[in-house]
Structures are given as structure tokens and as C-alpha cells.
Design a protein around this motif. Structure first.
Motif, PDB file in Angstrom:
ATOM      1  N   THR A 262      34.853  55.723  41.620  1.00  0.00           N
ATOM      2  CA  THR A 262      33.649  56.211  40.929  1.00  0.00           C
ATOM      3  C   THR A 262      33.452  57.719  41.140  1.00  0.00           C
TER       4      THR A 262
ATOM      5  N   THR B  70      31.874  50.608  39.502  1.00  0.00           N
ATOM      6  CA  THR B  70      33.315  50.553  39.808  1.00  0.00           C
ATOM      7  C   THR B  70      34.127  50.137  38.584  1.00  0.00           C
TER       8      THR B  70
ATOM      9  N   ASP C  29      37.278  56.512  46.370  1.00  0.00           N
ATOM     10  CA  ASP C  29      36.404  55.706  45.518  1.00  0.00           C
ATOM     11  C   ASP C  29      36.649  56.105  44.054  1.00  0.00           C
TER      12      ASP C  29
ATOM     13  N   GLY D  71      43.393  44.933  48.187  1.00  0.00           N
ATOM     14  CA  GLY D  71      42.725  43.660  47.867  1.00  0.00           C
ATOM     15  C   GLY D  71      43.726  42.529  47.748  1.00  0.00           C
ATOM     16  N   PHE D  72      43.250  41.428  47.215  1.00  0.00           N
ATOM     17  CA  PHE D  72      44.073  40.208  47.146  1.00  0.00           C
ATOM     18  C   PHE D  72      45.298  40.416  46.247  1.00  0.00           C
ATOM     19  N   ILE D  73      45.091  40.562  44.947  1.00  0.00           N
ATOM     20  CA  ILE D  73      46.243  40.665  44.033  1.00  0.00           C
ATOM     21  C   ILE D  73      46.952  42.001  44.242  1.00  0.00           C
TER      22      ILE D  73
ATOM     23  N   GLU E 292      35.231  45.475  41.452  1.00  0.00           N
ATOM     24  CA  GLU E 292      34.382  44.453  42.067  1.00  0.00           C
ATOM     25  C   GLU E 292      34.759  43.181  41.325  1.00  0.00           C
TER      26      GLU E 292
ATOM     27  N   LYS F 136      35.929  33.441  47.601  1.00  0.00           N
ATOM     28  CA  LYS F 136      36.443  32.751  46.419  1.00  0.00           C
ATOM     29  C   LYS F 136      36.763  31.317  46.802  1.00  0.00           C
TER      30      LYS F 136
ATOM     31  N   GLY G 238      43.279  49.578  44.125  1.00  0.00           N
ATOM     32  CA  GLY G 238      42.868  48.263  44.633  1.00  0.00           C
ATOM     33  C   GLY G 238      43.991  47.547  45.363  1.00  0.00           C
TER      34      GLY G 238
ATOM     35  N   ALA H 241      41.774  48.022  41.011  1.00  0.00           N
ATOM     36  CA  ALA H 241      40.535  48.166  41.785  1.00  0.00           C
ATOM     37  C   ALA H 241      39.347  47.694  40.960  1.00  0.00           C
TER      38      ALA H 241
ATOM     39  N   ASN I 245      43.708  33.261  40.160  1.00  0.00           N
ATOM     40  CA  ASN I 245      44.841  33.340  41.089  1.00  0.00           C
ATOM     41  C   ASN I 245      44.510  32.622  42.396  1.00  0.00           C
TER      42      ASN I 245
ATOM     43  N   ILE J 298      44.484  46.057  34.570  1.00  0.00           N
ATOM     44  CA  ILE J 298      44.544  44.620  34.888  1.00  0.00           C
ATOM     45  C   ILE J 298      43.171  44.003  34.635  1.00  0.00           C
ATOM     46  N   SER J 299      43.129  43.007  33.767  1.00  0.00           N
ATOM     47  CA  SER J 299      41.846  42.379  33.473  1.00  0.00           C
ATOM     48  C   SER J 299      41.912  40.850  33.622  1.00  0.00           C
ATOM     49  N   THR J 300      40.872  40.234  33.134  1.00  0.00           N
ATOM     50  CA  THR J 300      40.649  38.821  33.435  1.00  0.00           C
ATOM     51  C   THR J 300      40.447  37.993  32.165  1.00  0.00           C
TER      52      THR J 300
END
Ligand code: NAD
Ligand code: DAU
Length: 350
Positions: free
Chosen positions: A62, A101, A60, A11-13, A85, A195, A8, A83, A186, A129-131
Motif C-alpha cells: 500500500t 491491500t 507494504d 504466506g500460504f500459497i 488480505e 482457514k 506475498g 500478496a 487450496n 493471482i486471484s480467486t
């Protein structure tokens, strides 16, 4: 020479993490694996793409057999897995992408790491990495601790919670050397403009309505993205195997207050009369299952690893606005095509 896989990374982060690792560790080989979905953009990495220790692989997560081939080819020493969604609203309109994903993709990576590390786990690390959204929604009081029971409430947070559980299961069952972090919201450069922060900057700039969900009373804990990247670097290198670390900005804002602040800054930057941008605020139907409040207690990472946010919110937020205004071309390039269709479905056809 270590070979590190960052997923990922377009992407942003992920792009901030790739940049930090490529520059800070010239003796590491950094492989960025990204599918380049609508949210992945190699333009986020043009400043480092030609450095000798950086390689990009389009793919990918997946696709299990392809992932296994990639691990066989590079024999990674470590994985930093970003990585995903990542947009809650999209998870409400299309949950299956998130299951594939975020859950299946994570298990493919775990299996591939397990297969190549089976004989020697020393010096290896799988960092997921999680949320903070996995912990659910807070009332007016309290903060999320690493021990807070999981209570995910959107397809996005449920898929992230599921992947966290699987990563822990691989630690306990197969002794895979894992570490996990759960971070708050973030903000900063290179965030896809679906976002809140980049979407509203772009809408103010182009004089479009600012669609505030519900009454704008929801609270988020905002952290500058480079501080998150620094925490990721620290946890990857110094975090204790099998542990979880919460990362947050200690910086709670009610959405409407944050939006008012943004409008004030935008008025100044665009030379508008004070109050002009705020006239664009439009209250719209609330997000389904909208979590009221997130707040992180980041005491553990502070005490154990010495991490604290370094960027003051007022400075980081203004720098972020400046970045989006100075990088109009970046914004224009990604707000065309498919993004327009998404925007029309999300905000117009209610
Ligand atoms: P993002 O949506 O900006 O980037 C995700 C990246 O993953 C994109 O480059 C995309 O192309 C790639 N990707 C998606 N599906 C893929 C697949 N099947 N195979 C390979 N690559 C794929 O997300 P972000 O905001 O940078 O978030 C990165 C990670 O951090 C996510 O795991 C997210 O859950 C987590 N996180 C985000 C925040 C936040 O505020 N943005 C906060 C806490 C945690
Ligand atoms: O808390 C960490 C999470 O933060 C990450 O795991 C997610 O990947 C990331 O997208 C973010 O989730 P949120 O749902 O909090 O972020 P978003 O920017 O979508 O929304 C922030 C707040 O603003 C939320 O309360 C919803 C509200 N909002 C959002 C949008 C896009 C609006 O009021 N209007 C909008 O148009």
C-alpha cells in the motif's frame, strides 16, 4: 538472468510458489516482498532462505513511493502478485484492510511496473493471482468459466474482483503485459490456521469444538497447493498475454462431508476410537453472506497449457494432516498472541 518479484511469498500459497521458482530456476533472481502480516511467516521458507538466488524484502504494497523505489532498485522482469488480505471472515469484520491491500496495493504494483517497463515491454509479465470467489455463488448445477460474469458477494471477493478489473484495465489502456488466474480453495502445508482445514486439524488435536457454519452444506472445490503452484509456474511462462485462466481441483466437497472425512483420518492418526473426533463438531451461526457453492471448470488451462491436478485428493489430504501433526511447533508458534484474540472474537463472543 531474470529478476522476478513474488509478492506475498511468506504466506500460504506464496511460500510454495517462492520455493518452486527458487529451486526450479537457479538462473532467476527471486525477490520475495511481504509485509509479514499475521498471515506472513518466514518460517515457511527456512529450507530455501539461504539459496543464492533468493532475497527477502519486508514492505507494504500500500506504500506507493516505497514500491516504486523497489522497482527502480531491482528493475524486475516479471511480477507474480499474491500478496493480499485473504480471509473472508476478516473481510466481514474489517473491510478497509482489504480495500487498501487488495485494491490500492495492486494498483501501486501496476503503476510501478508500468513506470519501469514503459520503454520496453518485451519479455515482461505482470501476473495477478486471484480467486474463484469473484464469480459469486453457484446453485446445485454448473461451474465457473473464465467468461462467467463477476458477482462478488463478500468484501474480500469484491476487493479481489476490483483488482482483477484494474489489472485488465491496465492491459487494455496501457498495454501492460498481464495475465490473471482465478483458483479454487487450496489445502496443504503452511496454511494459516484460521482457514477451515488447518483450523479444524488443530482443534481436533487439542480437543476443541469444530465450529461448522450454518448446516455445513456449502460446497468448495479443493486443490492441493503444490498443484496450484505448478499452474502458476506454467501460466507465468506460457500463458497468453491478456488472458485469464481458471484453476480448480475438479474436487467438490460439502463442508460437512469434508469435515467428517478429516475426523476419520484424525481418529486413525491419533489412535482414537472411530467417531471420537466427530463428536467435536458444533454447528454455529452462519458466515454472513456465505456463498453456497464454488466449482471451477478448468478446461481452458488443460486444453491450452496441458495443466491438470497431479495429486489425488485422498493422498494430498492425508499428507496435509501428517504435515500439521509433524509440525506442531510451527502451529503452536503462530496460534499464540494476536491469533488468540482473533479466535475469541470470531467464535466465542457471538
Ligand atoms: P495468505 O493470507 O496466506 O498470505 C498472504 C500474504 O500476503 C501474507 O504473507 C501477508 O503477509 C502478505 N501481505 C498481506 N498484506 C500485505 C501488504 N499490504 N503488503 C505486502 N504483503 C502483504 O494468503 P494465501 O491463501 O496464500 O493467498 C495468496 C493469494 O492467492 C491471494 O491473492 C488470494 O486471494 C489468492 N487465492 C487464495 C486461495 C486459497 O485457497 N488460499 C485460492 C485462490 C486464490
Ligand atoms: O475459493 C477460494 C478462496 O478459498 C480463497 O480466495 C480464499 O482466500 C480462501 O480463504 C478460501 O475461502 P473460503 O471462505 O472458502 O475458505 P475458508 O477456509 O474460510 O472456509 C471454507 C469453508 O468452510 C467455507 O464454506 C466456510 C466454512 N467454515 C470456515 C471456517 C473458518 C466453517 O464452516 N467454519 C469455520 O470455522
Amino acid at each position: 538472468m531474470k529478476t522476478i518479484l513474488i509478492t506475498g511469498g511468506a504466506g500460504f500459497i506464496g511460500s510454495h510458489v517462492v520455493r518452486l521458482f527458487v529451486i526450479k530456476y537457479p538462473d532467476y533472481k527471486i525477490v520475495n516482498l511481504d509485509k509479514l502480516t499475521y498471515a506472513g511467516n518466514l518460517a515457511n521458507l527456512t529450507d530455501i532462505e539461504n539459496l543464492p538466488n533468493y532475497t527477502f524484502e519486508k514492505g507494504d504494497i500500500t506504500d506507493g513511493p516505497w514500491i516504486q523505489q523497489l522497482f527502480d532498485k531491482y528493475r524486475f522482469d516479471g511480477v507474480v502478485h499474491l500478496a493480499a488480505e485473504s480471509h473472508v471472515d476478516r473481510s466481514i469484520s474489517n473491510p478497509m484492510e482489504f480495500i487498501m491491500t487488495n485494491i490500492v496495493g495492486t494498483v501501486n504494483l501496476l503503476n510501478a511496473a508500468r513506470a519501469i517497463w514503459s520503454n520496453d515491454l518485451s519479455g515482461k509479465r505482470f501476473y495477478h493471482i486471484s480467486t474463484d470467489e469473484v464469480y459469486g455463488s453457484l446453485g446445485d448445477e454448473g461451474k465457473f468459466l473464465e467468461t462467467t460474469p463477476y458477482d462478488p458477494r463478500s468484501p474480500y471477493s469484491a476487493s479481489k474482483a476490483s483488482s482483477d478489473h484494474l489489472v485488465r484495465a491496465y492491459f487494455h489502456t496501457f498495454h501492460l503485459p498481464v495475465v490473471i488466474s482465478n483458483c479454487s480453495n487450496n489445502y496443504g502445508p503452511f496454511q494459516f490456521p484460521e482457514k477451515l482445514v488447518p483450523l479444524f486439524i488443530n482443534n481436533i488435536r487439542t480437543n476443541k469444538p469444530l465450529p461448522v457454519y450454518g448446516k455445513g452444506e456449502n460446497v468448495r472445490d479443493w486443490l492441493y497447493v503444490e498443484d496450484h503452484a505448478k499452474a502458476i509456474d506454467l501460466i507465468f511462462h506460457k500463458g497468453t498475454e491478456g488472458e485469464t485462466y481458471n484453476i480448480g481441483g475438479n474436487n467438490e466437497w460439502q463442508n460437512i462431508q469434508l469435515i467428517q472425512k478429516l475426523c476419520e483420518i484424525m481418529d486413525q492418526k491419533l489412535g482414537r476410537t472411530p467417531g471420537e473426533s466427530a463428536k467435536l463438531i458444533t454447528y454455529v451461526k452462519d458466515r454472513a453472506g456465505h456463498d453456497l457453492r464454488y466449482a471451477i471448470d478448468a478446461t481452458k488451462i488443460k486444453n491450452e497449457l496441458g495443466w491438470e491436478p497431479t495429486i489425488k485428493f485422498t493422498e494430498g489430504f492425508e499428507a496435509t494432516v501428517d504435515w500439521y501433526l509433524q509440525n506442531e511447533e510451527w502451529m503452536v508458534n503462530i496460534t499464540s498472541g494476536d491469533y488468540q484474540k482473533y479466535y475469541e472474537q470470531q467464535y466465542v463472543k457471538r
